[in-house]
Design a protein around this motif. Structure first.
Motif, PDB file in Angstrom:
ATOM      1  N   VAL A  62      -6.787  11.730   1.050  1.00 30.83           N
ATOM      2  CA  VAL A  62      -5.735  10.714   0.949  1.00 30.83           C
ATOM      3  C   VAL A  62      -5.035  10.566   2.298  1.00 30.83           C
ATOM      4  O   VAL A  62      -4.511  11.544   2.848  1.00 30.83           O
ATOM      5  CB  VAL A  62      -4.714  11.086  -0.144  1.00 30.83           C
ATOM      6  N   ALA A  63      -5.031   9.366   2.850  1.00 32.66           N
ATOM      7  CA  ALA A  63      -4.395   9.111   4.143  1.00 32.66           C
ATOM      8  C   ALA A  63      -2.880   9.093   4.001  1.00 32.66           C
ATOM      9  O   ALA A  63      -2.347   8.764   2.933  1.00 32.66           O
ATOM     10  CB  ALA A  63      -4.871   7.785   4.708  1.00 32.66           C
ATOM     11  N   PRO A  64      -2.158   9.457   5.061  1.00 34.51           N
ATOM     12  CA  PRO A  64      -0.693   9.434   4.988  1.00 34.51           C
ATOM     13  C   PRO A  64      -0.158   8.012   4.934  1.00 34.51           C
ATOM     14  O   PRO A  64      -0.756   7.085   5.495  1.00 34.51           O
ATOM     15  CB  PRO A  64      -0.270  10.135   6.288  1.00 34.51           C
ATOM     16  N   VAL A  65       0.957   7.834   4.282  1.00 41.10           N
ATOM     17  CA  VAL A  65       1.622   6.532   4.252  1.00 41.10           C
ATOM     18  C   VAL A  65       2.129   6.222   5.659  1.00 41.10           C
ATOM     19  O   VAL A  65       2.653   7.098   6.347  1.00 41.10           O
ATOM     20  CB  VAL A  65       2.787   6.544   3.240  1.00 41.10           C
ATOM     21  N   GLN A  66       1.964   4.983   6.098  1.00 40.34           N
ATOM     22  CA  GLN A  66       2.323   4.603   7.457  1.00 40.34           C
ATOM     23  C   GLN A  66       3.769   4.947   7.793  1.00 40.34           C
ATOM     24  O   GLN A  66       4.086   5.382   8.896  1.00 40.34           O
ATOM     25  CB  GLN A  66       2.089   3.097   7.654  1.00 40.34           C
ATOM     26  N   SER A  67       4.662   4.786   6.819  1.00 47.95           N
ATOM     27  CA  SER A  67       6.082   5.046   7.064  1.00 47.95           C
ATOM     28  C   SER A  67       6.364   6.527   7.307  1.00 47.95           C
ATOM     29  O   SER A  67       7.425   6.876   7.821  1.00 47.95           O
ATOM     30  CB  SER A  67       6.920   4.553   5.882  1.00 47.95           C
ATOM     31  N   LYS A  68       5.423   7.396   6.938  1.00 49.46           N
ATOM     32  CA  LYS A  68       5.610   8.839   7.121  1.00 49.46           C
ATOM     33  C   LYS A  68       5.132   9.323   8.491  1.00 49.46           C
ATOM     34  O   LYS A  68       5.385  10.473   8.864  1.00 49.46           O
ATOM     35  CB  LYS A  68       4.858   9.601   6.034  1.00 49.46           C
ATOM     36  N   ILE A  69       4.441   8.475   9.237  1.00 48.89           N
ATOM     37  CA  ILE A  69       3.900   8.886  10.535  1.00 48.89           C
ATOM     38  C   ILE A  69       4.973   8.744  11.604  1.00 48.89           C
ATOM     39  O   ILE A  69       5.600   7.689  11.739  1.00 48.89           O
ATOM     40  CB  ILE A  69       2.678   8.031  10.910  1.00 48.89           C
ATOM     41  N   ILE A  70       5.192   9.805  12.381  1.00 51.16           N
ATOM     42  CA  ILE A  70       6.194   9.781  13.445  1.00 51.16           C
ATOM     43  C   ILE A  70       5.526  10.096  14.776  1.00 51.16           C
ATOM     44  O   ILE A  70       4.419  10.625  14.833  1.00 51.16           O
ATOM     45  CB  ILE A  70       7.325  10.802  13.185  1.00 51.16           C
ATOM     46  N   GLN A  71       6.191   9.768  15.855  1.00 53.08           N
ATOM     47  CA  GLN A  71       5.662  10.020  17.182  1.00 53.08           C
ATOM     48  C   GLN A  71       5.879  11.487  17.566  1.00 53.08           C
ATOM     49  O   GLN A  71       6.853  12.116  17.162  1.00 53.08           O
ATOM     50  CB  GLN A  71       6.349   9.117  18.204  1.00 53.08           C
ATOM     51  N   GLY A  72       4.934  12.024  18.357  1.00 55.35           N
ATOM     52  CA  GLY A  72       5.047  13.402  18.811  1.00 55.35           C
ATOM     53  C   GLY A  72       6.208  13.582  19.757  1.00 55.35           C
ATOM     54  O   GLY A  72       6.766  12.622  20.300  1.00 55.35           O
TER      55      GLY A  72
END
Length: 244
Positions: free
Chosen positions: A14-24
């Protein structure tokens, strides 16, 4: 795969929801301590589950920087496994390669394995054979590459290329990484090389560049000054738009 530097690792389709992805936190993509690093891998290995609570074969393990590196190392094996190192940076993993007949039965298939156990994977005999073929091809290509490099060094000093002198059959040694008139390769072909080779560029002939305002850096032409009607953009002189 999702991995947290605190020691939690999870495998899922299951891929992560786009809103959950943050920048390093830096240009290396380092994640904050409360976040997970998500990795997408394309591999013939299939996840079997977590190994028992103890290291299944500590004498056969070694360190890798990523699960992908472990899978590549185990391409000719029937089984692969990796586990995070307790108390180490999140790019320090144990890797285990084993033949298909060395059975490491998974303890569970929860997809959440701790420091004391391995993520276990396996693939078919056909995939293993394919891995052998790919490794043999890589070794063959590396051998050819080393032979070409050796031949080149016999002609010229290190870091220089034997470039053909037109209509003479002779050659001259050129540093194509910085030579203005043969930037990135030989203008008339490399002496003793195959037909498939990168042709150099005469940086002094770049359109719009001022005479003497061009250099060759790291095998690429770079304009430092442009003629009237042009302006520099990333080392190239671009014509200015005409106004009515």
């Amino acid at each position: 795969m999702y991995y947290n530097s605190g020691g939690t690792c999870v495998c899922t389709s299951v891929a992560p929801v786009q809103s959950k992805i943050i920048q390093g936190t830096d240009n290396m993509g380092t994640c904050p301590s409360n976040a997970y690093r998500a990795s997408k891998l394309v591999t013939t290995f299939q996840f079997n589950g977590c190994s028992p609570g103890t290291n299944p074969a500590s004498d056969k393990t070694y360190f890798v920087s990523s699960p992908g590196e472990c899978f590549s190392s185990c391409a000719t094996s029937g089984q692969a496994g990796f586990a995070p190192r307790s108390g180490q940076a999140d790019n320090q993993l144990y890797c285990l390669c084993a033949p298909s007949n060395d059975v490491y039965p998974p303890q569970d298939n929860s997809r959440t394995c701790g420091y004391s156990s391995f993520f276990l994977y396996s693939h078919s005999a056909a995939s293993s054979a394919s891995g052998v073929a790919r490794r043999q091809m890589r070794e063959k290509l590396n051998t050819v590459r080393r032979q070409r490099q050796s031949a080149r060094l016999n002609y010229c000093p290190r870091e220089m290329v034997a470039c053909m002198i037109p209509q003479s059959g002779a050659y001259e040694c050129i540093d194509t990484a910085s030579e203005l008139e043969s930037c990135g390769g030989c203008m008339h072909g490399e002496y003793g090389a195959s037909r498939n080779q990168t042709k150099g560029i005469d940086c002094s002939s770049l359109r719009g560049a001022v005479l003497g305002g061009v250099t060759c850096q790291d095998s690429k032409c770079r304009a430092l000054a442009c003629e009237k009607g042009y302006y520099p953009v990333r080392g190239v002189c671009m014509p200015r738009a005409r106004t009515k």
